[in-house]
Motif scaffolding. Sequence first.
Motif, PDB file in Angstrom:
ATOM      1  N   LEU A  58      15.344 -22.927  -8.466  1.00 28.06           N
ATOM      2  CA  LEU A  58      14.871 -21.541  -8.449  1.00 28.06           C
ATOM      3  C   LEU A  58      14.961 -20.959  -7.037  1.00 28.06           C
ATOM      4  CD1 LEU A  58      13.768 -19.628 -10.598  1.00 28.06           C
ATOM      5  CD2 LEU A  58      11.475 -20.185  -9.824  1.00 28.06           C
ATOM      6  N   GLU A  59      14.594 -21.741  -6.055  1.00 32.47           N
ATOM      7  CA  GLU A  59      14.690 -21.273  -4.663  1.00 32.47           C
ATOM      8  C   GLU A  59      16.129 -20.981  -4.269  1.00 32.47           C
ATOM      9  OE1 GLU A  59      10.885 -23.473  -2.506  1.00 32.47           O
ATOM     10  OE2 GLU A  59      12.785 -24.547  -2.722  1.00 32.47           O
ATOM     11  N   ARG A  60      17.038 -21.890  -4.657  1.00 27.96           N
ATOM     12  CA  ARG A  60      18.455 -21.684  -4.332  1.00 27.96           C
ATOM     13  C   ARG A  60      18.996 -20.435  -5.025  1.00 27.96           C
ATOM     14  NH1 ARG A  60      18.897 -27.544  -4.506  1.00 27.96           N
ATOM     15  NH2 ARG A  60      19.338 -27.427  -6.747  1.00 27.96           N
ATOM     16  N   ALA A  61      18.596 -20.255  -6.269  1.00 24.65           N
ATOM     17  CA  ALA A  61      19.064 -19.091  -7.021  1.00 24.65           C
ATOM     18  C   ALA A  61      18.543 -17.796  -6.403  1.00 24.65           C
ATOM     19  CB  ALA A  61      18.620 -19.194  -8.482  1.00 24.65           C
ATOM     20  N   PHE A  62      17.272 -17.782  -6.031  1.00 24.78           N
ATOM     21  CA  PHE A  62      16.693 -16.580  -5.427  1.00 24.78           C
ATOM     22  C   PHE A  62      17.346 -16.284  -4.080  1.00 24.78           C
ATOM     23  CE2 PHE A  62      13.554 -14.171  -3.005  1.00 24.78           C
ATOM     24  CZ  PHE A  62      13.237 -13.167  -3.916  1.00 24.78           C
ATOM     25  N   GLU A  63      17.556 -17.330  -3.294  1.00 24.96           N
ATOM     26  CA  GLU A  63      18.216 -17.136  -2.001  1.00 24.96           C
ATOM     27  C   GLU A  63      19.633 -16.592  -2.189  1.00 24.96           C
ATOM     28  OE1 GLU A  63      19.494 -19.627   2.020  1.00 24.96           O
ATOM     29  OE2 GLU A  63      18.377 -20.615   0.427  1.00 24.96           O
ATOM     30  N   ALA A  64      20.354 -17.107  -3.185  1.00 26.23           N
ATOM     31  CA  ALA A  64      21.703 -16.623  -3.450  1.00 26.23           C
ATOM     32  C   ALA A  64      21.693 -15.144  -3.815  1.00 26.23           C
ATOM     33  CB  ALA A  64      22.340 -17.432  -4.580  1.00 26.23           C
ATOM     34  N   GLN A  65      20.692 -14.731  -4.583  1.00 27.83           N
ATOM     35  CA  GLN A  65      20.592 -13.326  -4.965  1.00 27.83           C
ATOM     36  C   GLN A  65      20.301 -12.440  -3.760  1.00 27.83           C
ATOM     37  OE1 GLN A  65      21.985 -12.855  -7.675  1.00 27.83           O
ATOM     38  NE2 GLN A  65      20.482 -12.436  -9.277  1.00 27.83           N
ATOM     39  N   THR A  66      19.368 -12.865  -2.924  1.00 29.68           N
ATOM     40  CA  THR A  66      19.016 -12.057  -1.759  1.00 29.68           C
ATOM     41  C   THR A  66      20.172 -11.977  -0.762  1.00 29.68           C
ATOM     42  OG1 THR A  66      17.982 -13.984  -0.692  1.00 29.68           O
ATOM     43  CG2 THR A  66      16.542 -12.524  -1.952  1.00 29.68           C
ATOM     44  N   VAL A  67      20.895 -13.076  -0.605  1.00 22.14           N
ATOM     45  CA  VAL A  67      22.060 -13.063   0.285  1.00 22.14           C
ATOM     46  C   VAL A  67      23.116 -12.103  -0.255  1.00 22.14           C
ATOM     47  CG1 VAL A  67      24.016 -14.418   1.130  1.00 22.14           C
ATOM     48  CG2 VAL A  67      21.710 -15.363   1.244  1.00 22.14           C
ATOM     49  N   ALA A  68      23.347 -12.158  -1.570  1.00 18.39           N
ATOM     50  CA  ALA A  68      24.330 -11.267  -2.185  1.00 18.39           C
ATOM     51  C   ALA A  68      23.926  -9.807  -2.009  1.00 18.39           C
ATOM     52  CB  ALA A  68      24.484 -11.592  -3.666  1.00 18.39           C
ATOM     53  N   GLN A  69      22.640  -9.528  -2.179  1.00 20.07           N
ATOM     54  CA  GLN A  69      22.167  -8.158  -1.982  1.00 20.07           C
ATOM     55  C   GLN A  69      22.366  -7.729  -0.529  1.00 20.07           C
ATOM     56  OE1 GLN A  69      18.473  -8.062  -5.188  1.00 20.07           O
ATOM     57  NE2 GLN A  69      18.323  -6.835  -3.369  1.00 20.07           N
ATOM     58  N   PHE A  70      22.005  -8.589   0.394  1.00 18.50           N
ATOM     59  CA  PHE A  70      22.092  -8.249   1.816  1.00 18.50           C
ATOM     60  C   PHE A  70      23.538  -7.979   2.237  1.00 18.50           C
ATOM     61  CE2 PHE A  70      21.796  -9.620   6.420  1.00 18.50           C
ATOM     62  CZ  PHE A  70      21.122  -8.471   6.828  1.00 18.50           C
ATOM     63  N   VAL A  71      24.451  -8.809   1.760  1.00 21.25           N
ATOM     64  CA  VAL A  71      25.876  -8.601   2.062  1.00 21.25           C
ATOM     65  C   VAL A  71      26.341  -7.253   1.521  1.00 21.25           C
ATOM     66  CG1 VAL A  71      28.217  -9.398   1.552  1.00 21.25           C
ATOM     67  CG2 VAL A  71      26.457 -11.053   2.206  1.00 21.25           C
ATOM     68  N   ALA A  72      25.932  -6.941   0.300  1.00 21.24           N
ATOM     69  CA  ALA A  72      26.314  -5.662  -0.316  1.00 21.24           C
ATOM     70  C   ALA A  72      25.731  -4.483   0.463  1.00 21.24           C
ATOM     71  CB  ALA A  72      25.848  -5.617  -1.763  1.00 21.24           C
ATOM     72  N   TYR A  73      24.506  -4.629   0.934  1.00 25.95           N
ATOM     73  CA  TYR A  73      23.870  -3.555   1.699  1.00 25.95           C
ATOM     74  C   TYR A  73      24.645  -3.272   2.983  1.00 25.95           C
ATOM     75  CZ  TYR A  73      19.762  -4.334  -1.304  1.00 25.95           C
ATOM     76  OH  TYR A  73      18.912  -4.456  -2.364  1.00 25.95           O
ATOM     77  N   LYS A  74      24.985  -4.317   3.713  1.00 29.79           N
ATOM     78  CA  LYS A  74      25.709  -4.128   4.978  1.00 29.79           C
ATOM     79  C   LYS A  74      27.082  -3.508   4.738  1.00 29.79           C
ATOM     80  CE  LYS A  74      25.202  -8.386   6.314  1.00 29.79           C
ATOM     81  NZ  LYS A  74      25.371  -9.617   7.124  1.00 29.79           N
TER      82      LYS A  74
END
Length: 249
Positions: free
Chosen positions: A165-181
Amino acid sequence: MKTSMVEDIELAHEEFVARITDDSLETQVQEIKDLVHEIERRQNHASRQADKMQWIALKPEIFEAKNNVIISELNRYLQDIDDHYKFVRGKILEQQVQELKDIIVQKIKEYKGIDEGLIQRIANISETEIPASEIGALKMNDYINKQKAILIFNTMDKKAYKRDLERAFEAQTVAQFVAYKEEIIKVAQARTAEMVEEFKNNIDTISGSLEMLIKDEERAVMEQQKAKELLDLIAKKDVELNKKIWGET
């Protein structure tokens, strides 16, 4: 009308957008630093949520309900991150546009003879419009659904659910952050390019006045050069005359 002023503005824009990178956003933009802090904070919250599952009895009806609560909370965290981004993205763009505008105005001021009134006419551009974001919050549902969660929890040690669950959540937040930048860079490039075109249109509108000023500046430079050459010649002749009079070598 293509002038050296237009070329200066275009070059300033090229150099400016080249400096807007992932690294510069993360190291120089306070709002992005705050967003990173918010993501890290929510990652810690997600870890604590996942921790709770380790103590739930292995009863399908209890497990399913608890898993749904945890996933719902994690989705709320992802939405909070997205809300934070949507709140600061406009401010980031406004700062970028203002920074480039200040750079361009400073370059225009370097041209001699251009008064403040003319500078204001050249720099008279429209207000920055903030386009709606094309990005939405991601969802944990696609990563940890009921079936996957039960499989993890029943076939592995209890901590496996937490780690996954932690890995999945981190993957989602990283994906969001990359998209934001990526969106910030894309919008900044587009909006500053529009602003440069407005500057160039203003220059074109008052090109007659600018042409005369630039020619006057060029003429002044030529006259200064001629005056310098004349002074140098006089100094040289003075040295030669002194040599003749006093016999200096």
